[in-house]
Design an enzyme around this catalytic site. Structure first.
Site, mmCIF file in Angstrom:
data_model
loop_
_atom_site.group_PDB
_atom_site.id
_atom_site.type_symbol
_atom_site.label_atom_id
_atom_site.label_comp_id
_atom_site.label_asym_id
_atom_site.label_seq_id
_atom_site.Cartn_x
_atom_site.Cartn_y
_atom_site.Cartn_z
ATOM 1 N N MET A 1 1.301 -1.349 0.380
ATOM 2 C CA MET A 1 0.150 -0.304 0.308
ATOM 3 C C MET A 1 0.326 1.425 0.257
ATOM 4 S SD MET A 1 -3.669 -1.376 2.022
ATOM 5 C CE MET A 1 -2.928 -0.874 3.651
ATOM 6 N N GLY B 1 11.394 -3.234 5.116
ATOM 7 C CA GLY B 1 10.417 -3.787 5.595
ATOM 8 C C GLY B 1 10.083 -5.256 3.937
ATOM 9 N N HIS B 2 9.069 -3.367 2.841
ATOM 10 C CA HIS B 2 8.944 -3.529 2.254
ATOM 11 C C HIS B 2 10.656 -4.249 0.714
ATOM 12 C CE1 HIS B 2 5.508 -1.316 2.841
ATOM 13 N NE2 HIS B 2 5.360 -2.026 3.043
ATOM 14 N N VAL C 1 11.364 -7.861 8.903
ATOM 15 C CA VAL C 1 12.337 -6.501 9.287
ATOM 16 C C VAL C 1 12.275 -5.844 10.744
ATOM 17 C CG1 VAL C 1 13.918 -4.863 8.392
ATOM 18 C CG2 VAL C 1 12.620 -6.823 7.003
ATOM 19 N N ASP D 1 2.770 -9.503 9.241
ATOM 20 C CA ASP D 1 1.765 -9.593 8.456
ATOM 21 C C ASP D 1 1.147 -11.069 9.443
ATOM 22 O OD1 ASP D 1 0.111 -6.770 9.077
ATOM 23 O OD2 ASP D 1 1.975 -6.794 6.911
ATOM 24 N N GLY E 1 5.231 -11.037 3.619
ATOM 25 C CA GLY E 1 5.703 -10.645 5.146
ATOM 26 C C GLY E 1 4.981 -11.087 6.138
ATOM 27 N N LEU F 1 6.654 2.976 1.298
ATOM 28 C CA LEU F 1 7.526 1.631 1.632
ATOM 29 C C LEU F 1 8.571 1.867 2.869
ATOM 30 C CD1 LEU F 1 8.453 1.358 -2.673
ATOM 31 C CD2 LEU F 1 6.574 0.085 -0.933
ATOM 32 N N GLN G 1 -3.180 -11.950 8.211
ATOM 33 C CA GLN G 1 -2.675 -12.161 6.510
ATOM 34 C C GLN G 1 -2.070 -13.286 5.285
ATOM 35 O OE1 GLN G 1 -2.938 -8.506 4.592
ATOM 36 N NE2 GLN G 1 -0.629 -8.380 4.122
ATOM 37 N N SER H 1 4.649 0.914 8.211
ATOM 38 C CA SER H 1 4.217 2.356 7.654
ATOM 39 C C SER H 1 3.204 3.272 8.276
ATOM 40 C CB SER H 1 3.173 2.650 5.604
ATOM 41 O OG SER H 1 3.946 1.744 5.067
HETATM 42 O O1 PAF Z 1 0.237 -5.807 3.617
HETATM 43 C C1 PAF Z 1 -0.219 -4.725 2.635
HETATM 44 O O2 PAF Z 1 0.109 -3.386 2.775
HETATM 45 C C2 PAF Z 1 -1.725 -5.031 2.167
HETATM 46 O O3 PAF Z 1 -2.863 -5.454 3.026
HETATM 47 C C3 PAF Z 1 -2.141 -5.402 0.727
HETATM 48 C C4 PAF Z 1 -1.543 -6.721 1.218
HETATM 49 C C5 PAF Z 1 -0.980 -4.641 -0.202
HETATM 50 C C6 PAF Z 1 -3.261 -5.670 0.277
HETATM 51 O O4 PAF Z 1 -4.085 -4.053 -0.006
#
Ligand code: PAF
Length: 280
Positions: free
Chosen positions: A30, A36-37, A176, A150, A147, A33, A153, A186
């Site tokens: 989202m 972690g990203h 991370v 989450d 990651g 960044l 998720q 974020s």
């Molecule tokens: O983890 C995230 O940033 C969001 O939940 C994702 C997986 C990009 C979905 O919008």
């Protein structure tokens, strides 16, 4: 680095990469960044993937009282980070490109979505699964990187992929952490210096649990949770949940073994933070 804003554009770019024999790796984000990203992108690059990073603040996964409008955004900075990380293409669609105004369908991985985060964020995972399913269908990656930060998720998306026969591999990547132990997120920018210090109590408690399990071989969940709650109570934060669960079913477990984890959420002021310790 290429930038695509339209579904047709990204499909064409991915088609060309595939015709050159490339494996397609997707890192859904989202934006705003952080390291972690970057670790997800690095992993995709290490795997030799033609790496697609999507940036889309998905309105469907925010509750009516949540921070969709306020969610941090800085596309210029994100693009710089993506270039530095050697990303092949950024997919940055608008809301209307992702959801036409007659959109009705939602993907619900029931039961798993109602536990833990689901109690505090009803409907959140339906929004996540819907957008991730759309991204999978648009981009058709061979691999998608998520990651462990989450954890719920990741577990839910794995289940969605298995249940709906998506033809791709989900690659989990370790959390991370910042120098102070806080899991990179974020939403960390919302924390004042003072609240940030308080927030670190969660990673401190989880670190202690890891040590108790791995060094002292204490696996009794009752003892581990008691100790972690004692640590968390030393700061003025609201503990929303801390639970030991199976990493596939999210059912509670009474002792730590392979494929279990301890997942937790706290609220510091108005900021919710999640973190976990897992044994894969
Ligand atoms: O983890 C995230 O940033 C969001 O939940 C994702 C997986 C990009 C979905 O919008």
């Amino acid at each position: 680095m290429l930038i695509a804003e339209k579904k047709l554009e990204i499909k064409e770019i991915v088609k060309n990469a595939r015709s050159e024999g490339r494996t397609i790796g997707l890192v859904p984000t989202m934006g705003y960044l952080h390291k972690g990203h970057v670790s997800l992108i690095n992993r995709a690059k290490m795997d030799g993937c033609f790496t697609v990073v999507s940036i889309f603040v998905n309105p469907l996964q925010f509750g009516p009282t949540e921070d969709f409008e306020k969610y941090p955004r800085d596309i210029e900075r994100d693009i710089e980070i993506l270039k530095q990380a050697d990303t092949d293409v950024a997919f940055i669609p608008s809301i209307s490109e992702m959801y036409h105004n007659t959109h009705l369908t939602q993907v619900d991985v029931s039961i798993l979505s109602e536990k833990l985060e689901g109690v505090f964020r009803p409907g959140h995972f339906k929004g996540v699964c819907t957008v991730v399913a759309k991204l999978f269908n648009i981009i058709r990656p061979d691999r998608a990187y998520f990651g462990w930060k989450d954890a719920q998720q990741l577990i839910i998306i794995r289940k969605m992929v298995a249940d709906l026969d998506f033809n791709l591999e989900i690659v989990p990547v370790p959390t991370v952490r910042e120098d102070d132990g806080l899991a990179a997120s974020s939403r960390n920018v919302y924390l004042s210096d003072q609240d940030r210090k308080k927030a670190c109590v969660l990673s401190k408690a989880l670190h202690k649990i890891r040590k108790m399990v791995e060094l002292y071989k204490i696996t009794d969940v009752r003892i581990l949770l008691e100790e972690s709650k004692k640590i968390i109570e030393t700061e003025n934060v609201e503990l929303q949940y801390i639970e030991a669960v199976d990493l596939e079913t999210l059912k509670p477990v009474t002792s730590i073994k392979k494929n279990t984890g301890i997942l937790a959420a706290i609220k510091v002021g108005n900021v919710r933070l999640i973190d976990n310790v897992i044994w894969e």
